[in-house]
Structure formats: C-alpha cells, structure tokens
Design an enzyme around this catalytic site. Sequence first.
Site, short mmCIF file in Angstrom:
data_model
loop_
_atom_site.label_atom_id
_atom_site.label_comp_id
_atom_site.label_asym_id
_atom_site.label_seq_id
_atom_site.Cartn_x
_atom_site.Cartn_y
_atom_site.Cartn_z
N LYS A 184 0.85 -1.21 0.00
CA LYS A 184 0.00 0.00 0.00
C LYS A 184 0.87 1.25 0.00
O LYS A 184 1.87 1.30 0.70
CB LYS A 184 -0.90 -0.01 1.25
CG LYS A 184 -1.66 1.30 1.53
CD LYS A 184 -2.70 1.64 0.47
CE LYS A 184 -3.34 3.01 0.71
NZ LYS A 184 -4.23 3.42 -0.40
N MET A 191 -10.30 6.43 -0.41
CA MET A 191 -9.72 5.86 0.82
C MET A 191 -8.99 6.93 1.62
O MET A 191 -9.04 6.94 2.86
CB MET A 191 -8.75 4.73 0.47
CG MET A 191 -9.34 3.62 -0.41
SD MET A 191 -10.73 2.79 0.35
CE MET A 191 -9.90 1.89 1.64
N GLY A 192 -8.27 7.83 0.93
CA GLY A 192 -7.54 8.89 1.62
C GLY A 192 -6.22 8.43 2.20
O GLY A 192 -5.77 8.94 3.23
N CYS A 233 -2.19 10.09 -6.40
CA CYS A 233 -3.32 9.84 -5.49
C CYS A 233 -4.36 10.95 -5.63
O CYS A 233 -4.04 12.12 -5.45
CB CYS A 233 -2.88 9.76 -4.04
SG CYS A 233 -4.32 9.59 -2.96
N ASN A 286 -7.17 11.39 -3.80
CA ASN A 286 -8.19 11.37 -2.74
C ASN A 286 -7.81 12.05 -1.43
O ASN A 286 -8.56 11.93 -0.47
CB ASN A 286 -8.57 9.92 -2.43
CG ASN A 286 -9.19 9.23 -3.62
OD1 ASN A 286 -9.80 9.89 -4.46
ND2 ASN A 286 -9.00 7.94 -3.72
N GLY A 338 -11.94 -0.48 -12.72
CA GLY A 338 -12.78 -1.53 -13.28
C GLY A 338 -13.10 -1.30 -14.74
O GLY A 338 -12.36 -0.62 -15.46
O1 RRO Z 1 -5.73 5.76 -0.76
C1 RRO Z 1 -6.37 6.23 -1.72
O2 RRO Z 1 -7.40 6.91 -1.58
C2 RRO Z 1 -5.94 6.01 -3.10
C3 RRO Z 1 -4.64 6.23 -3.54
BR1 RRO Z 1 -3.24 6.67 -2.40
C4 RRO Z 1 -4.34 6.11 -4.93
O3 RRO Z 1 -3.21 6.30 -5.40
N1 RRO Z 1 -5.36 5.78 -5.76
C5 RRO Z 1 -6.62 5.56 -5.33
O4 RRO Z 1 -7.51 5.26 -6.15
N2 RRO Z 1 -6.90 5.68 -3.99
#
Ligand code: RRO
Length: 309
Positions: free
Chosen positions: A44, A70-71, A128, A130, A220
């Site tokens: 991750k 997710m953040g 990222c 988010n 997806g």
């Molecule tokens: O953790 C996330 O919200 C996230 C990350 Br770091 C990313 O690079 N891509 C994504 O779809 N979610």
Amino acid sequence: TDLSTRFLDCAFANPLMNASGVWCYDQTELDALNLSAAGAYVTKSCTLEPRAGNPEPRYKATPLGSINSMGLPNLGYRFYLDYVAKHDYARKPLFMSVAGLSLEDNLAMVREIKAANVPAIMELNLSCPNVPGKPQIAYDFDAMDAMLAAVCREYDKPFGVKMPPYFDIAHFDAAAEILNRYPQVAFVTCINSIGNALAIDTETETVLIKPKDGFGGIGGDYVLPTALANVNAFFRRCPDKKVIGCGGVKTGEQVFQHLLAGASLVQVGTALQEEGPAIFARLADELAALMAKKGYKTLGDFQGKLKTL
Ligand code: RRO
C-alpha cells in the site's frame, strides 16, 4: 505455455501483480499475496506517519467497476520498510509504493529506503486523487519535474512512477518528455484510478461514498480503454523505460490486451478487491489458454506488438 518474464533484472513467474492499495494494507493481506499465484506484489502507498484515511464508506463496487476515496490509509513507511526487509525475494519480487504528502516527506522516506538497502522495487505514487487539499502531482508538470529531480538526487537505484490517466495528446507528450529527462525512472505504471468521478444510487438519490461529497477515483470496466491508451502512449514515447499496465483487468483477455499495448507487467485492482487473491491463478490460466489458442509460447511473442490500421 511460458508466462515467465524478466523486469529490472528480476525473474517473475508471470506478469501479474496487485495494484497498490488493493489487498496490501497489513501483514495478513500482504502474506496472502505472497502465497497467491501473483508473479509479484506491491505494498500500500505509504506516508511518513501512519494514517487512518477518510471516513467510511470510502469504497463501493458497482456493476461496472468501483469508486474509492480511501484517503491514503496506511501503517506508515516504517511498517512497509520492515515488511519488505523480511521478504524472501527468491519466492517472488516485491515492490514498495511511496506516496508522501509533500516533496520533503518523500525525500525523508527515500533516504530511509536507500539506507535500508532492500531489494524491493520502489513505485513512487504521483497520482493519489483522494487526499483533500493535495492535488495529483502528475497533473502539475512543474511539481512532477521538481519531485523527480529531488528523488533522483536522493535515491541510488532504478525506480518507477505511478501515473494518473491523461486524456490529451499534448499531455502524453509533456509528461513523457519530463519522465525521459530521468533515466533512473526505469518504469511507468499506467494508470491510477480516474480521479474525482461521481457514482449515484438512483433509488436513494445519494452518493455511494462519504468523503468529498461522493467524489472518488474509479476503476474496473469503466477505465480499461483509458488504461490501454495510457499504456500504449507511454510505451511509444519512452523507449528506454518499461511500462506496467493497470486498469480494467478482470480476465486473461484483458491482461493480453495490456501486454499487447506495451505493458511488461499487469496490475489488478478492482477485480482483486472483489474476487480476492485467488484471481491470480484464474488470470494466469486464462492468459495461458488464450496464448495457446493463438500459438504464442512466450510473452515476448506478442508483448508490445499491437497493430495499427
Ligand atoms: O488511498 C487512496 O485513496 C488512493 C490512492 Br493513495 C491512490 O493512489 N489511488 C486511489 O484510487 N486511492
């Protein structure tokens, strides 16, 4: 049928791995990927300090894919550095994804990764979508250039970058031109989720996820053609780099299409989240069956050989 391949001087039993973020948060999930049929896996994306991430619900599957915000929840880079230090690299290669909240945070993590001298391959996440208030670095070309210059000064091994999707030829040209200034950037992973989409439940007239008023990155089926375009665009523009394909893979045929478009390895996100690590054995079997039907014995027989009209 031989699915094996080499990438950055490492041997892979097959080209399949997870997309960072999926099934790679903690020891239990990472161990499941190690035991799975995946040819490799990635941790991750991590930050300097552990993060709880955004409020739930923050991931939802839909009939055509998924949306997430997710953040960047993660256990902090020390956990993942410790995990990759203990890994048995004779079993399979392992990547470590890094996504600092600032250039300074990335440099601090890179210094520690360099000092630990682990065989893990670094994938620097520039995309990222988010973290509220933190724009995607790779959509700001000056910020991306400055990040790569600084990381290349600090780090001593080849590494890769996780890229967001681009949707304009001028952006493919500009991004590739910057990446090509950095020979240490040995691979480009295309693509992260398509950022800041909005999925709606008609019945309840409500967004599907809580953070950012429902806005999140989609993966997806929604993203396969965008992913293939980005893989092929960077494959054509970066002849001295490898490309890792990511986006819309849930069958062996889709793995084949990514490889044909120029990917050397193929990551699985949404479909892994929905099906679990057993998906890797299925995808390997489906890819081998398709290759046998076409008379291909190795990945090199068709990798990057997409035909145009
Ligand atoms: O953790 C996330 O919200 C996230 C990350 Br770091 C990313 O690079 N891509 C994504 O779809 N979610």
